[in-house]
Design a protein around this motif. Structure first.
Motif, PDB file in Angstrom:
ATOM      1  N   ASP A 186     -31.586   9.412   3.549  1.00  0.00           N
ATOM      2  CA  ASP A 186     -31.205   8.024   3.815  1.00  0.00           C
ATOM      3  C   ASP A 186     -32.427   7.106   3.838  1.00  0.00           C
ATOM      4  O   ASP A 186     -32.286   5.883   3.889  1.00  0.00           O
ATOM      5  N   SER A 187     -33.608   7.683   3.820  1.00  0.00           N
ATOM      6  CA  SER A 187     -34.833   6.881   3.844  1.00  0.00           C
ATOM      7  C   SER A 187     -34.894   5.991   2.606  1.00  0.00           C
ATOM      8  O   SER A 187     -34.824   6.472   1.471  1.00  0.00           O
ATOM      9  N   ALA A 188     -35.020   4.694   2.846  1.00  0.00           N
ATOM     10  CA  ALA A 188     -35.009   3.710   1.756  1.00  0.00           C
ATOM     11  C   ALA A 188     -35.224   2.335   2.376  1.00  0.00           C
ATOM     12  O   ALA A 188     -35.281   2.195   3.603  1.00  0.00           O
ATOM     13  N   VAL A 189     -35.339   1.338   1.520  1.00  0.00           N
ATOM     14  CA  VAL A 189     -35.311  -0.051   1.977  1.00  0.00           C
ATOM     15  C   VAL A 189     -33.886  -0.561   1.814  1.00  0.00           C
ATOM     16  O   VAL A 189     -33.314  -0.481   0.721  1.00  0.00           O
ATOM     17  N   TYR A 190     -33.323  -1.052   2.885  1.00  0.00           N
ATOM     18  CA  TYR A 190     -31.968  -1.566   2.857  1.00  0.00           C
ATOM     19  C   TYR A 190     -32.056  -3.097   2.755  1.00  0.00           C
ATOM     20  O   TYR A 190     -32.589  -3.762   3.634  1.00  0.00           O
ATOM     21  N   LEU A 191     -31.524  -3.613   1.659  1.00  0.00           N
ATOM     22  CA  LEU A 191     -31.597  -5.038   1.356  1.00  0.00           C
ATOM     23  C   LEU A 191     -30.251  -5.702   1.603  1.00  0.00           C
ATOM     24  O   LEU A 191     -29.209  -5.168   1.228  1.00  0.00           O
ATOM     25  N   CYS A 192     -30.306  -6.865   2.202  1.00  0.00           N
ATOM     26  CA  CYS A 192     -29.122  -7.681   2.374  1.00  0.00           C
ATOM     27  C   CYS A 192     -29.276  -8.930   1.521  1.00  0.00           C
ATOM     28  O   CYS A 192     -30.392  -9.455   1.374  1.00  0.00           O
ATOM     29  N   ALA A 193     -28.206  -9.384   0.933  1.00  0.00           N
ATOM     30  CA  ALA A 193     -28.234 -10.595   0.124  1.00  0.00           C
ATOM     31  C   ALA A 193     -26.981 -11.416   0.411  1.00  0.00           C
ATOM     32  O   ALA A 193     -25.927 -10.858   0.742  1.00  0.00           O
ATOM     33  N   SER A 194     -27.098 -12.711   0.281  1.00  0.00           N
ATOM     34  CA  SER A 194     -25.931 -13.561   0.438  1.00  0.00           C
ATOM     35  C   SER A 194     -25.854 -14.547  -0.719  1.00  0.00           C
ATOM     36  O   SER A 194     -26.845 -14.763  -1.435  1.00  0.00           O
ATOM     37  N   SER A 195     -24.688 -15.108  -0.912  1.00  0.00           N
ATOM     38  CA  SER A 195     -24.520 -16.143  -1.927  1.00  0.00           C
ATOM     39  C   SER A 195     -23.326 -17.004  -1.548  1.00  0.00           C
ATOM     40  O   SER A 195     -22.448 -16.567  -0.799  1.00  0.00           O
ATOM     41  N   PRO A 196     -23.296 -18.221  -2.088  1.00  0.00           N
ATOM     42  CA  PRO A 196     -22.084 -19.017  -1.915  1.00  0.00           C
ATOM     43  C   PRO A 196     -20.906 -18.296  -2.567  1.00  0.00           C
ATOM     44  O   PRO A 196     -21.107 -17.433  -3.416  1.00  0.00           O
ATOM     45  N   THR A 197     -19.721 -18.631  -2.216  1.00  0.00           N
ATOM     46  CA  THR A 197     -18.554 -17.913  -2.737  1.00  0.00           C
ATOM     47  C   THR A 197     -18.582 -17.854  -4.242  1.00  0.00           C
ATOM     48  O   THR A 197     -18.601 -18.880  -4.908  1.00  0.00           O
ATOM     49  N   HIS A 198     -18.613 -16.631  -4.763  1.00  0.00           N
ATOM     50  CA  HIS A 198     -18.564 -16.391  -6.203  1.00  0.00           C
ATOM     51  C   HIS A 198     -19.359 -17.447  -6.963  1.00  0.00           C
ATOM     52  O   HIS A 198     -18.834 -18.147  -7.811  1.00  0.00           O
ATOM     53  N   SER A 199     -20.615 -17.497  -6.627  1.00  0.00           N
ATOM     54  CA  SER A 199     -21.510 -18.442  -7.282  1.00  0.00           C
ATOM     55  C   SER A 199     -21.453 -18.294  -8.800  1.00  0.00           C
ATOM     56  O   SER A 199     -21.572 -17.204  -9.332  1.00  0.00           O
ATOM     57  N   ASN A 200     -21.282 -19.392  -9.491  1.00  0.00           N
ATOM     58  CA  ASN A 200     -21.240 -19.330 -10.944  1.00  0.00           C
ATOM     59  C   ASN A 200     -22.569 -18.913 -11.543  1.00  0.00           C
ATOM     60  O   ASN A 200     -22.615 -18.358 -12.637  1.00  0.00           O
ATOM     61  N   THR A 201     -23.658 -19.195 -10.821  1.00  0.00           N
ATOM     62  CA  THR A 201     -24.959 -18.790 -11.334  1.00  0.00           C
ATOM     63  C   THR A 201     -25.193 -17.302 -11.095  1.00  0.00           C
ATOM     64  O   THR A 201     -26.100 -16.734 -11.683  1.00  0.00           O
ATOM     65  N   GLY A 202     -24.426 -16.704 -10.236  1.00  0.00           N
ATOM     66  CA  GLY A 202     -24.609 -15.301  -9.955  1.00  0.00           C
ATOM     67  C   GLY A 202     -25.840 -15.001  -9.139  1.00  0.00           C
ATOM     68  O   GLY A 202     -26.232 -13.859  -8.991  1.00  0.00           O
ATOM     69  N   GLU A 203     -26.489 -16.023  -8.610  1.00  0.00           N
ATOM     70  CA  GLU A 203     -27.744 -15.805  -7.907  1.00  0.00           C
ATOM     71  C   GLU A 203     -27.488 -15.249  -6.512  1.00  0.00           C
ATOM     72  O   GLU A 203     -26.669 -15.766  -5.764  1.00  0.00           O
ATOM     73  N   LEU A 204     -28.200 -14.194  -6.204  1.00  0.00           N
ATOM     74  CA  LEU A 204     -28.192 -13.620  -4.869  1.00  0.00           C
ATOM     75  C   LEU A 204     -29.474 -14.008  -4.161  1.00  0.00           C
ATOM     76  O   LEU A 204     -30.545 -14.032  -4.760  1.00  0.00           O
ATOM     77  N   PHE A 205     -29.356 -14.290  -2.871  1.00  0.00           N
ATOM     78  CA  PHE A 205     -30.521 -14.608  -2.048  1.00  0.00           C
ATOM     79  C   PHE A 205     -30.768 -13.408  -1.145  1.00  0.00           C
ATOM     80  O   PHE A 205     -29.958 -13.096  -0.276  1.00  0.00           O
ATOM     81  N   PHE A 206     -31.879 -12.739  -1.359  1.00  0.00           N
ATOM     82  CA  PHE A 206     -32.181 -11.506  -0.647  1.00  0.00           C
ATOM     83  C   PHE A 206     -33.036 -11.756   0.584  1.00  0.00           C
ATOM     84  O   PHE A 206     -33.884 -12.653   0.613  1.00  0.00           O
ATOM     85  N   GLY A 207     -32.830 -10.903   1.588  1.00  0.00           N
ATOM     86  CA  GLY A 207     -33.750 -10.824   2.688  1.00  0.00           C
ATOM     87  C   GLY A 207     -34.931  -9.934   2.314  1.00  0.00           C
ATOM     88  O   GLY A 207     -35.001  -9.407   1.196  1.00  0.00           O
ATOM     89  N   GLU A 208     -35.845  -9.761   3.243  1.00  0.00           N
ATOM     90  CA  GLU A 208     -37.042  -8.964   2.970  1.00  0.00           C
ATOM     91  C   GLU A 208     -36.778  -7.464   3.094  1.00  0.00           C
ATOM     92  O   GLU A 208     -37.633  -6.664   2.733  1.00  0.00           O
ATOM     93  N   GLY A 209     -35.630  -7.113   3.617  1.00  0.00           N
ATOM     94  CA  GLY A 209     -35.268  -5.711   3.693  1.00  0.00           C
ATOM     95  C   GLY A 209     -35.635  -5.066   5.021  1.00  0.00           C
ATOM     96  O   GLY A 209     -36.508  -5.536   5.757  1.00  0.00           O
ATOM     97  N   SER A 210     -34.946  -3.981   5.302  1.00  0.00           N
ATOM     98  CA  SER A 210     -35.256  -3.123   6.454  1.00  0.00           C
ATOM     99  C   SER A 210     -35.650  -1.763   5.899  1.00  0.00           C
ATOM    100  O   SER A 210     -34.843  -1.107   5.232  1.00  0.00           O
ATOM    101  N   ARG A 211     -36.890  -1.373   6.163  1.00  0.00           N
ATOM    102  CA  ARG A 211     -37.358  -0.068   5.667  1.00  0.00           C
ATOM    103  C   ARG A 211     -36.992   0.998   6.681  1.00  0.00           C
ATOM    104  O   ARG A 211     -37.453   0.956   7.832  1.00  0.00           O
ATOM    105  N   LEU A 212     -36.144   1.919   6.272  1.00  0.00           N
ATOM    106  CA  LEU A 212     -35.711   3.012   7.148  1.00  0.00           C
ATOM    107  C   LEU A 212     -36.413   4.298   6.741  1.00  0.00           C
ATOM    108  O   LEU A 212     -36.382   4.684   5.566  1.00  0.00           O
ATOM    109  N   THR A 213     -37.036   4.936   7.716  1.00  0.00           N
ATOM    110  CA  THR A 213     -37.665   6.235   7.498  1.00  0.00           C
ATOM    111  C   THR A 213     -37.025   7.231   8.438  1.00  0.00           C
ATOM    112  O   THR A 213     -37.034   7.036   9.664  1.00  0.00           O
ATOM    113  N   VAL A 214     -36.458   8.274   7.875  1.00  0.00           N
ATOM    114  CA  VAL A 214     -35.834   9.333   8.666  1.00  0.00           C
ATOM    115  C   VAL A 214     -36.728  10.567   8.612  1.00  0.00           C
ATOM    116  O   VAL A 214     -36.959  11.121   7.535  1.00  0.00           O
ATOM    117  N   LEU A 215     -37.235  10.962   9.777  1.00  0.00           N
ATOM    118  CA  LEU A 215     -38.163  12.100   9.830  1.00  0.00           C
ATOM    119  C   LEU A 215     -37.435  13.427   9.960  1.00  0.00           C
ATOM    120  O   LEU A 215     -36.317  13.477  10.481  1.00  0.00           O
TER     121      LEU A 215
END
Lengths: 115, 112
Positions: free
Chosen positions: A86-115
Motif C-alpha cells: 500500500d506504500s505510495a503517494v495518495y493524491l486527491c484532486a477536485s474539479s467543478p462538476t464535469h468540467s468541460n476542460t477536464g482539468e483536475l486540481f491536485f493536492g500535494e499528496g499524502s506519502r504513505l509508507t508501510v513498514l
C-alpha cells in the motif's frame, strides 16, 4: 488556502495498522477524486465522488480501502490492515462538476509508507 | 491494461532547444487529452489539453499535436527552459469523466 489540501503529508505506519488520509478540496468543487501513485508509475484511479456519493469506486483495489465524503466537501480515504504494497503517494484532486476542460486540481499528496 | 502509454521514461534537452514528449493511447473512444506537469513533492498541475476534434492546440511555448489515426499525441515545448524540468504526464478521461487514465510519465531535464 485556495488549493486542494491533503493531510498528513507523510505517514509512516506498521503493517496491519489502520490509516486515514484527509482531503479538503477547492471550495465549490463538487467532483473529488482519489488517485494512488507508486514509484515510477502514473497516478492510478481509486474512487470518484460527485457530491456526497461515490459515483465510481471501481479503482479501489480491495475491501481494505474505503472512502467517504459525508458532507460533499472533505473526503477521507481509509485503509484497513495496511500492507507494504500500500506504500505510495495518495493524491486527491477536485474539479467543478464535469468540467468541460477536464482539468483536475491536485493536492500535494499524502506519502504513505508501510513498514 | 494501460490505456495511455508514455514509452520514454526520461528526456534531456539543451536550454533553448525543442522538447518533444510522446504519448500513445489504445482507446479510440477517448475524446479529450490533457498534459500535466509535476515537480517533486508537489501534485500534478494542468498544462494544456486538446479535444479530439482538433489536431493542434497551442498555448505560448507549449503545443500539443493529436494524430487520431495513429492514436498518438505529442507535447512540444519550444524554447525549452530549465524551469520546464519536471515529470510530464499524458492523461485522458473516460467518456463519463469518472476516471482519468494517466501515462507513466516522462521526466524532462532541460540542461542550462
Amino acid at each position: 488556502g485556495a488549493g486542494v489540501s491533503q493531510t498528513p503529508s507523510n505517514k509512516v505506519t506498521e503493517k496491519g495498522k489502520y490509516v486515514e488520509l484527509r482531503c479538503d478540496p477547492i471550495s465549490g468543487h463538487t467532483a473529488l477524486y482519489w488517485y494512488r501513485q507508486s514509484l515510477g508509475q502514473g497516478p492510478e484511479f481509486l474512487i470518484y465522488f460527485q457530491g456526497t456519493g461515490a459515483a465510481d469506486d471501481s479503482g479501489l483495489p480491495n475491501d481494505r480501502f474505503f472512502a467517504v465524503r459525508p458532507e460533499g466537501s472533505v473526503s477521507t480515504l481509509k485503509i484497513q490492515r495496511t500492507e507494504r504494497g500500500d506504500s505510495a503517494v495518495y493524491l486527491c484532486a477536485s474539479s467543478p462538476t464535469h468540467s468541460n476542460t477536464g482539468e483536475l486540481f491536485f493536492g500535494e499528496g499524502s506519502r504513505l509508507t508501510v513498514l | 491494461d494501460q490505456q495511455v502509454k508514455q514509452n520514454s521514461p526520461s528526456l534531456s534537452v539543451q536550454e533553448g532547444r525543442i522538447s518533444i514528449l510522446n504519448c500513445d493511447y489504445t482507446n479510440s473512444m477517448f475524446d479529450y487529452f490533457l498534459w500535466y506537469k509535476k515537480y517533486p513533492a508537489e501534485g500534478p498541475t494542468f498544462l494544456i489539453s486538446i479535444s479530439s476534434i482538433k489536431d493542434k492546440n497551442e498555448d505560448g511555448r507549449f503545443t500539443v499535436f493529436l494524430n487520431k489515426s495513429a492514436k498518438h499525441l505529442s507535447l512540444h515545448i519550444v524554447p525549452s527552459q530549465p524551469g520546464d524540468s519536471a515529470v510530464y504526464f499524458c492523461a485522458a478521461p473516460s467518456s463519463a469523466r469518472n476516471q482519468f487514465y494517466f501515462g507513466t510519465g516522462t521526466s524532462l531535464t532541460v540542461i542550462p
